[in-house]
Design an enzyme around this catalytic site. Structure first.
Site, PDB file in Angstrom:
ATOM      1  N   SER A  80       0.832  -1.203   0.000  1.00 39.35           N
ATOM      2  CA  SER A  80       0.000   0.000   0.000  1.00 39.35           C
ATOM      3  C   SER A  80       0.867   1.253   0.000  1.00 39.35           C
ATOM      4  O   SER A  80       0.353   2.355   0.199  1.00 39.35           O
ATOM      5  CB  SER A  80      -0.918   0.017   1.230  1.00 39.35           C
ATOM      6  OG  SER A  80      -0.144   0.021   2.414  1.00 39.35           O
ATOM      7  N   TRP A  81       2.162   1.093  -0.184  1.00 41.46           N
ATOM      8  CA  TRP A  81       3.112   2.214  -0.266  1.00 41.46           C
ATOM      9  C   TRP A  81       3.202   2.996   1.045  1.00 41.46           C
ATOM     10  O   TRP A  81       3.615   4.139   1.053  1.00 41.46           O
ATOM     11  CB  TRP A  81       2.750   3.148  -1.439  1.00 41.46           C
ATOM     12  CG  TRP A  81       2.538   2.405  -2.705  1.00 41.46           C
ATOM     13  CD1 TRP A  81       3.492   1.932  -3.554  1.00 41.46           C
ATOM     14  CD2 TRP A  81       1.282   1.996  -3.276  1.00 41.46           C
ATOM     15  NE1 TRP A  81       2.927   1.251  -4.610  1.00 41.46           N
ATOM     16  CE2 TRP A  81       1.566   1.282  -4.470  1.00 41.46           C
ATOM     17  CE3 TRP A  81      -0.042   2.164  -2.899  1.00 41.46           C
ATOM     18  CZ2 TRP A  81       0.563   0.745  -5.278  1.00 41.46           C
ATOM     19  CZ3 TRP A  81      -1.029   1.620  -3.703  1.00 41.46           C
ATOM     20  CH2 TRP A  81      -0.726   0.929  -4.878  1.00 41.46           C
ATOM     21  N   HIS A  82       2.829   2.360   2.155  1.00 38.55           N
ATOM     22  CA  HIS A  82       2.824   3.045   3.455  1.00 38.55           C
ATOM     23  C   HIS A  82       3.986   2.538   4.309  1.00 38.55           C
ATOM     24  O   HIS A  82       3.801   1.892   5.332  1.00 38.55           O
ATOM     25  CB  HIS A  82       1.498   2.805   4.187  1.00 38.55           C
ATOM     26  CG  HIS A  82       0.303   3.284   3.429  1.00 38.55           C
ATOM     27  ND1 HIS A  82      -0.966   2.801   3.653  1.00 38.55           N
ATOM     28  CD2 HIS A  82       0.185   4.199   2.451  1.00 38.55           C
ATOM     29  CE1 HIS A  82      -1.813   3.406   2.824  1.00 38.55           C
ATOM     30  NE2 HIS A  82      -1.133   4.255   2.096  1.00 38.55           N
ATOM     31  N   SER A  83       5.195   2.837   3.893  1.00 41.41           N
ATOM     32  CA  SER A  83       6.383   2.316   4.562  1.00 41.41           C
ATOM     33  C   SER A  83       6.827   3.263   5.673  1.00 41.41           C
ATOM     34  O   SER A  83       6.853   4.479   5.491  1.00 41.41           O
ATOM     35  CB  SER A  83       7.519   2.142   3.549  1.00 41.41           C
ATOM     36  OG  SER A  83       7.123   1.308   2.484  1.00 41.41           O
TER      37      SER A  83
END
Length: 652
Positions: free
Chosen positions: A534-537
């Site tokens: 989800s590109w939420h790193s």
């Protein structure tokens, strides 16, 4: 560019979300302050691929130059796959390329930062004023947890699809335990369905990002400088004091660029804003990290901080269904249909249409309520529930909602309309790591282990998400069958078998699908084979005590150094990370201003009587008055009253 002895007051290593906010706030309040932002990517100012929200699909292309793609190690938990996770590489970072989803953390997330990780000043009561400060909430007036005078606009966008409306209708009819809300991001509760806001200006249809509204709007301030196409290699030190950055030309846009290192110096402060991938790499190349890892790469040890690069956290799954011709979808736009693109471009010039939207218009932050939910979650989740969720009623277990497009390979899918159901594990138990693979080459790929699905509780939450979203999707009137490449492959005799073609949905009161233990194993295998990011790193330079693996203290100072700050979260949040990155940027600006004795904040003075002043939003600039006029206002959140001549109220 001759930077042999270039010097600024503050140098930011990285030009992403938090950097733009902090640098922009400091520069606006102190126009003589010399600030430099070093960014590997390029400018985004007025570029249509960035300011048109609906163009975010283009940034996900494998040939994209606005993202860095980080390839993880092959993992048994992912059926032998190497997960690829992107991060922004342009001015504005992820905020300039993301899906524009307005999803805020829960209050307990920030309270955890303060209490569990021992960071005073980072609880929800401290950060809510900063959350409000970032935004102008166009969706609904006078909601107490939202802001109405910030630089970034929040709206429904220029178009809300009928898929979202149908999703909410089915949810209301079939999930009577959970109600509708006008505010899905009110900070203190979850388990409510609703329309979903976006970081989009409802009047212009433009993306709301800090690049344009904290940085580019200050171009007249010549003391705020941006150097693009420059990748930070390491921090320069004199003893323990950080004095600058060493950098080289980036090679993505300039593959033949001279790789001679250059140095830039900071008279006051160095701030690293490289995100979950960039910041730990810069620290490790600077000699700050685990001693054994640095020795492996022949990097002289400066500070032994084993927490650098650890605690990587991320999270996402989409499953797709076919949709009827009546459905509003982005599929023609994504495929590059010329007529559709032209039509939508014309609408966007008036702030409307799909280019002023994102196709993700409804959803829910959901947590289990009844026996049926806990039965689907199963025993693998029980311990996690009792330890993490049961005493935090504002924490969702997952987020889910419809997306008005096929998030998949359009080149192999039949040309038609689709909608997808997204479900996101908000707090994965599994944690990975990000480290350097070279002590010298800043362009070298990361030694990256995402560690997705290494814990059975993470599989359990995704399994629950699949079942919940499928029951809603197959009852929506636009449903026309399941896109089988992106669904579990149940056996032929399973009641849960997916069906490619359908003339329409099942009835609202149709019986719920029943899944056997074998079906659950098939769902788990599907997630191992198809789960994406989800590109939420976040998490790789955690703000927590040094003895607990921390990298920075509550004032964002890197342990074992002076004059070096770094902004990154200590633990996950049940939301997109954009809102939290904005908040960290605002907090960083406050801390930096305090440390350096600088002014920060917009000066605003009392216009109405103190009997009617109840919040910072009641303040507007007027001629100053006596300090006595401010008596009794000290308790208002977000205000700092100074005993100066003339006195000031500063909105913090």
């Amino acid at each position: 560019m001759d930077s042999t002895r270039a010097e600024f007051d503050i140098v930011f290593g990285g030009g992403g979300t938090a950097a733009c906010v902090a640098a922009g706030r400091l520069a606006a309040a102190n126009p003589t302050l010399r600030i430099l932002i070093l960014e590997a990517g390029e400018h985004t100012k007025d570029e249509e691929s960035h300011v048109q929200p609906g163009r975010y699909f283009g940034h996900l292309s494998p040939t994209s130059t606005t993202l860095d793609f980080h390839v993880g190690k092959p993992s048994k938990s992912l059926a032998g796959r190497s997960l690829v996770i992107p991060s922004g590489r342009c001015i504005g970072g992820g905020s300039s390329v993301n899906f524009t989803m307005y999803t805020r953390a829960s209050a307990s997330d920030y309270d955890d930062w303060e209490t569990q990780y021992h960071n005073p000043g980072w609880g929800s009561k401290d950060l809510l004023p900063l959350l409000r400060k970032t935004e102008t909430y166009q969706v609904h007036p006078n909601l107490p947890t939202h802001g109405y005078s910030g630089p970034l606009k929040v709206s429904w966008g220029g178009y809300v699809t009928n898929i979202a409306d149908q999703f909410l209708q089915v949810a209301a009819a079939t999930d009577t335990d959970r109600k509708y809300t006008e505010d899905t991001n009110n900070f203190y509760e979850c388990n409510r369905y609703g329309k979903w806001p976006k970081w989009i200006d409802g009047e212009t249809g433009k993306r709301s990002d800090p690049a344009h509204y904290y940085i580019y709007n200050q171009e007249a301030n010549e003391n705020l400088v941006i150097w693009t196409g420059q990748r930070v290699k390491r921090v320069l030190f004199e003893g323990e004091r950080a004095v600058g950055l060493e950098y080289v030309a980036d090679v993505v846009h300039r593959p033949d660029a001279d790789q001679t290192p250059h140095q830039v110096y900071a008279a006051c402060l160095v701030v690293l804003c490289g995100g979950a991938f960039g910041s730990p790499a810069i620290l490790e190349r600077s000699g700050i990290g685990a001693a054994d890892l640095l020795a492996k790469h022949d990097v002289p040890l400066k500070v032994n901080l084993p927490g650098v690069g650890e605690s990587f956290q991320g999270k996402l799954v989409f499953v797709a269904t076919s949709a009827s011709d009546e459905a509003d979808t982005f599929d023609s736009l994504i495929r590059g249909d010329i007529a559709e693109t032209t039509k939508q471009y014309d609408m966007w010039t008036e702030g409307k249409g799909l280019l002023a939207a994102n196709g993700m218009d409804a959803g829910i932050k959901i947590r289990p309520i009844g026996d049926e939910d806990f039965e689907d979650l199963g025993p693998d989740f029980e311990k996690r529930w009792n330890e993490y969720f049961v005493n935090a009623p504002d924490k969702p277990v997952i987020w889910f909602g419809p997306s008005s497009f096929l998030l998949g390979d359009h080149t192999t899918a039949p040309v038609r309309k689709y909608f997808s159901m997204a479900y996101v594990n908000e707090y994965p138990v599994s944690m990975g790591s990000v480290h350097i693979s070279s002590g010298e080459d800043p362009h070298a790929s990361s030694d990256f282990n995402p560690a997705f699905l290494n814990h059975p509780a993470d599989l359990a939450t995704l399994r629950w998400g699949y079942k919940k979203t499928r029951e809603i999707a197959r009852r929506m009137k636009y449903f026309r069958g399941e896109h089988l490449p992106i669904h579990p492959k149940f056996t032929a005799d399973s009641e849960a078998i997916c069906k490619k073609d359908s003339r329409g949905p099942v009835a609202l009161d149709a019986p719920r699908l029943r899944y056997t233990e074998e079906d659950d194993r098939v769902i788990d295998d599907f997630h191992r084979q198809f789960i994406q990011t989800s590109w939420h790193s976040l998490g790789t330079c955690a703000m927590k005590p040094r003895e607990e693996g921390g990298v920075v203290d509550p004032r964002l100072n890197v342990y074992g150094t002076t004059n070096l700050k770094l902004s990154i979260a200590p633990a996950n949040v049940g939301a997109n990370t954009y809102s939290s990155a904005l908040t960290v940027g605002e907090k960083a600006a406050v801390l930096i201003a305090e440390d350096l004795g600088l002014q920060l904040g917009e000066v605003a003075v009392l216009e109405t009587s103190k009997r009617t002043l109840s919040s910072v939003d009641d303040l507007v600039p007027v001629p100053t008055k006596d300090l006595d006029d401010f008596a009794g206002l000290e308790g208002i959140e977000g205000l700092n009253i100074t005993n100066t001549k003339p006195p000031m109220i500063t909105v913090m």
